[in-house]
Design an enzyme around this catalytic site. Structure first.
Site, short mmCIF file in Angstrom:
data_model
loop_
_atom_site.label_atom_id
_atom_site.label_comp_id
_atom_site.label_asym_id
_atom_site.label_seq_id
_atom_site.Cartn_x
_atom_site.Cartn_y
_atom_site.Cartn_z
N LYS A 284 7.38 -2.00 14.31
CA LYS A 284 8.13 -1.57 13.12
C LYS A 284 9.14 -0.50 13.49
O LYS A 284 10.29 -0.51 13.02
CB LYS A 284 7.16 -1.03 12.07
CG LYS A 284 6.20 -2.07 11.49
CD LYS A 284 5.30 -1.41 10.46
CE LYS A 284 4.32 -2.39 9.86
NZ LYS A 284 3.43 -1.73 8.86
N GLY B 59 -5.56 -2.81 4.04
CA GLY B 59 -4.89 -3.98 3.48
C GLY B 59 -5.72 -5.25 3.53
O GLY B 59 -5.82 -5.99 2.55
N ARG B 60 -6.35 -5.51 4.67
CA ARG B 60 -7.11 -6.75 4.83
C ARG B 60 -8.41 -6.74 4.04
O ARG B 60 -9.10 -7.75 3.96
CB ARG B 60 -7.38 -6.99 6.31
CG ARG B 60 -8.06 -5.82 7.02
CD ARG B 60 -7.86 -5.90 8.52
NE ARG B 60 -8.40 -4.76 9.24
CZ ARG B 60 -7.76 -3.61 9.41
NH1 ARG B 60 -6.58 -3.43 8.86
NH2 ARG B 60 -8.30 -2.63 10.11
N LYS C 214 0.83 -1.20 0.00
CA LYS C 214 0.00 0.00 0.00
C LYS C 214 0.87 1.26 0.00
O LYS C 214 0.66 2.17 -0.80
CB LYS C 214 -0.94 0.00 1.21
CG LYS C 214 -1.87 1.21 1.24
CD LYS C 214 -2.89 1.10 2.36
CE LYS C 214 -3.83 2.29 2.35
NZ LYS C 214 -4.90 2.19 3.36
#
Length: 509
Positions: free
Chosen positions: A482, A256-257, A196
């Site tokens: 992250k 995203g999902r 993305k």
């Protein structure tokens, strides 16, 4: 909390207090139970009669849904309103399947254009005319929603696959990628980098390794020219080196999902063809229409979402098992884990307050009959309440009668055994029964029924989030790890004693 919602919750608490007296097999003998507690739509038949729910509980759950206005909220999602309030944007996954007439024209035009581009690119790859090269293998490089949805769909729909072989790399573990590349021909391999933001570290590392392999193993001076990017941030893909005419985009308002329905579905189009991919979208759109327009008492996603709330918030269940009795649906569980736990793993309401109830039960499972020989012992005789979804396919042209009859017989027998139990004076052999399950039957596993099944679970997730007043469309909880990974790799930041010791032992410091 509104007065009507509080009243509905109080009523459900009263009913939960007497729930130990509910016996599913006694409820099952009531006239019309199965007919009233079964619904068919979009190629799916759902039987939820084997639940710890009587008419009083069902009525109270429907009252809870009405107090929240769930279907009205769902229509706001479909219309493209900014329902993702923490990120101030819409959630356009339903629009990718069938744009709402209430959607603004510019967004609709962008969706149509992206779909036409998806068709053009996938058709050229399948016909062997992409960049003048015949492509035999595609590597989809992504992670999370850029991997789980398309990987699951390609696996589930392999019966319809007649295009290049599609491989999926997500984990940054180099052994997986290097092992895959070792068996591929660089002259006929096409990498697709799906991200993305086009900044995800695992994806970028895997992409660079793949491009280095292309450069070293072929005559390509610029391997980026043999690469397609799928992203919501095309400028980042161009900076990476991907030519503009090889970048496919999708709206930033697609999580995203929820992105399988967008250009992220490119490997699915390549594998099964754009027409079959369109059937996947149509099946999901049919479930959207069912969810948005069907009365609450005959509404499948609403019903399953309310049952999840009943168990999670009123009967204390902490997890939910999904058991597909179809090996091709083995990756559905991985997809649903992200869909359900990333969407509903929240502890703050839309208004910024701590939630006052449990949210997000753990989603887990395995294909049957393998699961029967792994964890069904706990389902039958363990101490935990775990509602189960059984998923079966009525007609399977890839199997044969002896196998398929045994497979379906096992599934139906397990749902019956969970309900009935078995009395025995030897407590080691006693099965208490009265354990709830839903059975979902697909007429066949086709692109359309797979689309409907995935959309069903998306709306089930939405129903729970609406009741909890949480946002199922953000995922801030994954960001800290992250950030800390970056600080470890670049040597910045201070660490606690345990972390520092582990970094030294692992050779990272």
């Amino acid at each position: 909390m509104s007065n009507s919602k509080a009243d509905a919750c109080n009523r459900l608490k009263e009913l939960a207090a007497r729930s130990p007296g509910l016996c599913i097999k006694d409820l099952m003998v009531e006239p019309g139970r199965v007919e009233q507690y079964s619904i068919s739509a979009a190629g799916l038949h759902v039987d939820f009669s084997k639940h710890l729910v009587d008419d009083d509980v069902r009525s109270a759950l429907l009252g809870l849904a009405e107090s929240v206005g769930i279907l009205d909220l769902a229509k706001q999602v479909f219309a493209g309103e900014p329902v993702n309030r923490t990120e101030h944007r819409a959630a356009l996954h339903m629009a990718m399947r069938e744009p709402s007439p209430d959607l603004d024209p510019e967004t609709t035009n962008q969706i149509v254009a992206a779909r036409e581009r998806l068709k053009s690119v996938s058709d050229s790859i399948r016909k062997g005319s992409w960049s003048g090269s015949v492509i035999t293998d595609v590597i989809n490089i992504g992670i999370g929603g850029s991997d789980l949805g398309p990987h699951m769909a390609c696996s589930a729909l392999r019966e319809f696959s007649d295009g290049p072989r599609c491989h999926f790399i997500s984990n940054v573990d180099g052994a997986a990628l290097l092992n895959l590349l070792d068996g591929l021909n660089p002259e006929t391999t096409l990498p697709i980098v799906s991200s993305k933001t086009f900044t995800t570290s695992e994806t970028m590392v895997n992409a660079r390794t793949t491009l280095a392999w292309l450069k070293n193993s072929s005559k390509l001076a610029r391997p980026e020219e043999r690469c397609i990017a799928v992203t919501a941030y095309p400028d980042n893909a161009r900076t990476f080196g991907i030519p503009t005419d090889q970048i496919l985009t999708f709206p930033e308002s697609i999580g995203g999902r929820y992105s399988l329905w967008s250009s992220i579905g490119l490997p699915v189009c390549i594998a099964i063809g754009y027409d079959a991919f369109s059937e996947l979208l149509s099946g999901a759109a049919a479930m959207d229409d069912h969810f948005l327009s069907t009365p609450p008492d005959r509404n499948i996603p609403l019903t399953l979402g309310l049952l999840a709330v009943w168990y999670n918030n009123f009967l204390g269940a902490q997890s939910h098992a999904v058991i597909p009795y179809c090996q091709r649906l083995r990756l559905l569980i991985d997809h649903l884990q992200q869909l359900e736990m990333e969407s509903n793993g929240k502890s703050v309401t839309l208004s910024g307050n701590q939630v006052e109830t449990e949210t997000g039960p753990v989603t887990w499972g395995q294909t049957g009959t393998n699961g029967q020989h792994a964890f069904f012992q706990l389902l039958h005789q363990g101490t935990r309440l775990i509602p189960v979804d059984f998923i079966g396919v009525i007609r399977d042209r890839l199997s044969n009668s002896s196998h398929h009859r045994l497979l379906l017989a096992n599934m139906i027998a397990q749902s019956e055994a969970l309900m009935l139990g078995a009395s025995d004076e030897n407590l080691h052999r006693h099965l208490p029964g009265n354990r709830p399950s839903t059975t979902i039957l697909l007429d066949e596993l086709t692109p359309a029924t797979l689309g409907a099944l995935i959309a069903l679970y998306e709306h089930r997730v939405f129903t729970q989030a609406a009741i909890w007043d949480t946002n199922p469309y953000d995922q801030f909880g994954v960001e800290l790890g992250k950030t800390l990974t970056g600080s470890i790799l670049d040597g910045t930041g201070e660490h606690d004693a345990s972390t520092l010791n582990l970094l030294i032992r692992a050779g990272l410091k």
